[in-house]
Design a protein around this motif. Structure first.
Motif, mmCIF file in Angstrom:
data_model
loop_
_atom_site.group_PDB
_atom_site.id
_atom_site.type_symbol
_atom_site.label_atom_id
_atom_site.label_comp_id
_atom_site.label_asym_id
_atom_site.label_seq_id
_atom_site.Cartn_x
_atom_site.Cartn_y
_atom_site.Cartn_z
ATOM 1 N N LEU A 134 -36.234 22.911 -38.687
ATOM 2 C CA LEU A 134 -36.080 22.885 -40.145
ATOM 3 C C LEU A 134 -36.960 21.857 -40.828
ATOM 4 O O LEU A 134 -37.330 22.020 -41.991
ATOM 5 N N VAL A 135 -37.291 20.774 -40.116
ATOM 6 C CA VAL A 135 -38.160 19.729 -40.676
ATOM 7 C C VAL A 135 -39.300 19.522 -39.684
ATOM 8 O O VAL A 135 -39.083 19.014 -38.586
ATOM 9 N N GLN A 136 -40.500 19.944 -40.070
ATOM 10 C CA GLN A 136 -41.649 19.918 -39.163
ATOM 11 C C GLN A 136 -42.116 18.501 -38.830
ATOM 12 O O GLN A 136 -42.563 18.244 -37.727
ATOM 13 N N LYS A 137 -42.033 17.584 -39.807
ATOM 14 C CA LYS A 137 -42.514 16.223 -39.584
ATOM 15 C C LYS A 137 -41.374 15.229 -39.794
ATOM 16 O O LYS A 137 -40.774 15.188 -40.864
ATOM 17 N N LYS A 138 -41.128 14.423 -38.780
ATOM 18 C CA LYS A 138 -40.024 13.466 -38.825
ATOM 19 C C LYS A 138 -40.146 12.529 -40.023
ATOM 20 O O LYS A 138 -39.145 12.148 -40.630
ATOM 21 N N ARG A 139 -41.347 12.172 -40.409
ATOM 22 C CA ARG A 139 -41.541 11.231 -41.532
ATOM 23 C C ARG A 139 -41.062 11.814 -42.866
ATOM 24 O O ARG A 139 -40.866 11.083 -43.819
#
Length: 182
Positions: A134-139
């Motif tokens: 659901l969220v491609q980049k942890k940042r």
């Protein structure tokens, strides 16, 4: 005056400190499908979720009912799973169930293979939805006081789930068991 100010300051600190805590799992709860034809009976003490179907009863003048009862008392067990979540969702056809283990917040030290949701089809595990799906980049996760905010379920339908994430809307399709563009 100094004492009152100290109490107010202390209460503000305490409320602010615990405002970001994840929700506790309720003791037991029931979740109904949108059409109210199916419901999940979630027992957190026994860690079990049971899906029931409420039979359709036609309004017929020829049929006499000797007692008045709640529709869920007529319910028929459809399937069960030996797991319970913080929240649960059931499709209008009673086929799909999704268990939500975290709500909108996740611990700050997790990401790649962290399971947010489990998808069940007729009581059998059908798939998992990971935080990284659901969220491609942890940042992009939004930091809160003690956790990360990833997003929320915007819409739950018979064929999938629409998520509103920190990166925009994402659709999870039940038939392909993947995040796809709708």
């Amino acid at each position: 005056m100094k004492k009152v100010f100290s109490i107010i300051l202390f209460m503000f600190f305490v409320l602010h400190t615990f405002a970001d805590e994840p929700l506790l799992i309720p003791e037991n709860y029931k979740i109904y499908s949108e059409n109210e034809r199916y419901f999940l009976d979630c027992n957190t003490k026994e860690n079990i979720t049971i899906c029931y179907e409420i039979p359709y009863i036609e309004d017929n003048d020829e049929v006499e009912i000797d007692y008045i009862c709640e529709p869920e008392n007529l319910a028929i067990e459809k399937w069960k799973i030996t797991e319970c979540g913080l929240n649960a969702y059931i499709s209008n056809n009673g086929e799909f169930c999704v268990l939500d283990f975290h709500g909108e917040l996740v611990p700050t030290n997790v990401y790649k293979n962290y399971v947010l949701f489990k998808v069940y089809k007729n009581g059998k595990e059908h798939g998992k939805i990971l935080l990284s799906d659901l969220v491609q980049k942890k940042r992009n996760l939004q930091k809160t006081v003690s956790h990360n905010y990833w997003g929320k379920i915007k819409l739950f339908e018979d064929n999938g789930i629409l998520f509103e994430t920190v990166e925009g809307e994402k659709w999870f399709d039940f038939s392909s068991n993947k995040i796809v563009k709708k």
